[in-house]
Scaffold this motif. Sequence first.
Motif, mmCIF file in Angstrom:
data_model
loop_
_atom_site.group_PDB
_atom_site.id
_atom_site.type_symbol
_atom_site.label_atom_id
_atom_site.label_comp_id
_atom_site.label_asym_id
_atom_site.label_seq_id
_atom_site.Cartn_x
_atom_site.Cartn_y
_atom_site.Cartn_z
ATOM 1 N N GLY A 1 0.210 -24.624 -18.080
ATOM 2 C CA GLY A 1 0.068 -23.806 -16.894
ATOM 3 C C GLY A 1 -1.329 -23.862 -16.292
ATOM 4 O O GLY A 1 -1.551 -23.325 -15.209
ATOM 5 N N PHE A 2 -2.263 -24.510 -16.992
ATOM 6 C CA PHE A 2 -3.651 -24.507 -16.560
ATOM 7 C C PHE A 2 -4.268 -25.897 -16.662
ATOM 8 O O PHE A 2 -3.814 -26.728 -17.428
ATOM 9 C CB PHE A 2 -4.468 -23.527 -17.407
ATOM 10 C CG PHE A 2 -3.953 -22.127 -17.321
ATOM 11 C CD1 PHE A 2 -4.326 -21.309 -16.266
ATOM 12 C CD2 PHE A 2 -3.074 -21.643 -18.261
ATOM 13 C CE1 PHE A 2 -3.829 -20.010 -16.165
ATOM 14 C CE2 PHE A 2 -2.570 -20.350 -18.166
ATOM 15 C CZ PHE A 2 -2.953 -19.539 -17.117
ATOM 16 N N VAL A 3 -5.327 -26.101 -15.886
ATOM 17 C CA VAL A 3 -6.088 -27.347 -15.928
ATOM 18 C C VAL A 3 -7.473 -27.023 -16.471
ATOM 19 O O VAL A 3 -8.138 -26.108 -15.987
ATOM 20 C CB VAL A 3 -6.211 -27.969 -14.516
ATOM 21 C CG1 VAL A 3 -7.153 -29.151 -14.527
ATOM 22 C CG2 VAL A 3 -4.841 -28.363 -13.997
ATOM 23 N N SER A 4 -7.903 -27.775 -17.476
ATOM 24 C CA SER A 4 -9.230 -27.585 -18.054
ATOM 25 C C SER A 4 -10.144 -28.707 -17.583
ATOM 26 O O SER A 4 -10.045 -29.838 -18.037
ATOM 27 C CB SER A 4 -9.150 -27.591 -19.585
ATOM 28 O OG SER A 4 -10.449 -27.523 -20.125
ATOM 29 N N CYS A 5 -11.023 -28.379 -16.675
ATOM 30 C CA CYS A 5 -11.930 -29.384 -16.123
ATOM 31 C C CYS A 5 -13.030 -29.784 -17.095
ATOM 32 O O CYS A 5 -13.720 -30.779 -16.880
ATOM 33 C CB CYS A 5 -12.535 -28.882 -14.819
ATOM 34 S SG CYS A 5 -11.312 -28.813 -13.478
ATOM 35 N N CYS B 1 -12.003 -29.074 -9.211
ATOM 36 C CA CYS B 1 -12.607 -28.395 -10.363
ATOM 37 C C CYS B 1 -13.669 -27.407 -9.895
ATOM 38 O O CYS B 1 -13.816 -26.332 -10.473
ATOM 39 C CB CYS B 1 -13.207 -29.411 -11.333
ATOM 40 S SG CYS B 1 -11.992 -30.260 -12.360
ATOM 41 N N ASP B 2 -14.394 -27.777 -8.836
ATOM 42 C CA ASP B 2 -15.423 -26.889 -8.297
ATOM 43 C C ASP B 2 -14.844 -25.732 -7.489
ATOM 44 O O ASP B 2 -15.373 -24.629 -7.503
ATOM 45 C CB ASP B 2 -16.396 -27.666 -7.403
ATOM 46 C CG ASP B 2 -17.289 -28.607 -8.196
ATOM 47 O OD1 ASP B 2 -17.421 -28.423 -9.427
ATOM 48 O OD2 ASP B 2 -17.845 -29.532 -7.582
ATOM 49 N N SER B 3 -13.752 -25.991 -6.767
ATOM 50 C CA SER B 3 -13.250 -24.965 -5.840
ATOM 51 C C SER B 3 -12.188 -24.042 -6.429
ATOM 52 O O SER B 3 -12.057 -22.908 -5.990
ATOM 53 C CB SER B 3 -12.716 -25.608 -4.562
ATOM 54 O OG SER B 3 -11.599 -26.414 -4.826
ATOM 55 N N ALA C 1 -2.144 -27.985 -5.659
ATOM 56 C CA ALA C 1 -2.186 -27.717 -4.214
ATOM 57 C C ALA C 1 -3.520 -28.189 -3.638
ATOM 58 O O ALA C 1 -3.569 -28.781 -2.552
ATOM 59 C CB ALA C 1 -1.961 -26.233 -3.933
ATOM 60 N N CYS C 2 -4.588 -27.954 -4.362
ATOM 61 C CA CYS C 2 -5.904 -28.420 -3.950
ATOM 62 C C CYS C 2 -5.935 -29.950 -3.905
ATOM 63 O O CYS C 2 -6.434 -30.548 -2.950
ATOM 64 C CB CYS C 2 -6.975 -27.890 -4.909
ATOM 65 S SG CYS C 2 -8.652 -28.460 -4.537
#
Length: 77
Positions: free
Chosen positions: A17-21, A55-57, A69-70
């Motif tokens: 469910g999440f992205v780890s940058c 990752c920044d936004s 979506a980004c």
Amino acid sequence: MSWDDVDNKLKKGVDAGFVSCSESYEKAYIKKTIQEAFGKKFSSDAIDRAIESCCDSVKGNRPRDKFLACMKEKLGS
């Protein structure tokens, strides 16, 4: 393939469910998945820039749906 296919493939992993940058393997997996889904539509550099920009936004735990979506917005698709 489409963005839905990318989303479905990314759902299969741990913490799907999440992205780890902070994890380089996760960013590499996202890049590989986008390349598989869209072939040469996006250059390697364009994908890298989109990942870093998102990752920044996208702040906090970076929910996968908001991150994708980004990516769609940054890659212009």
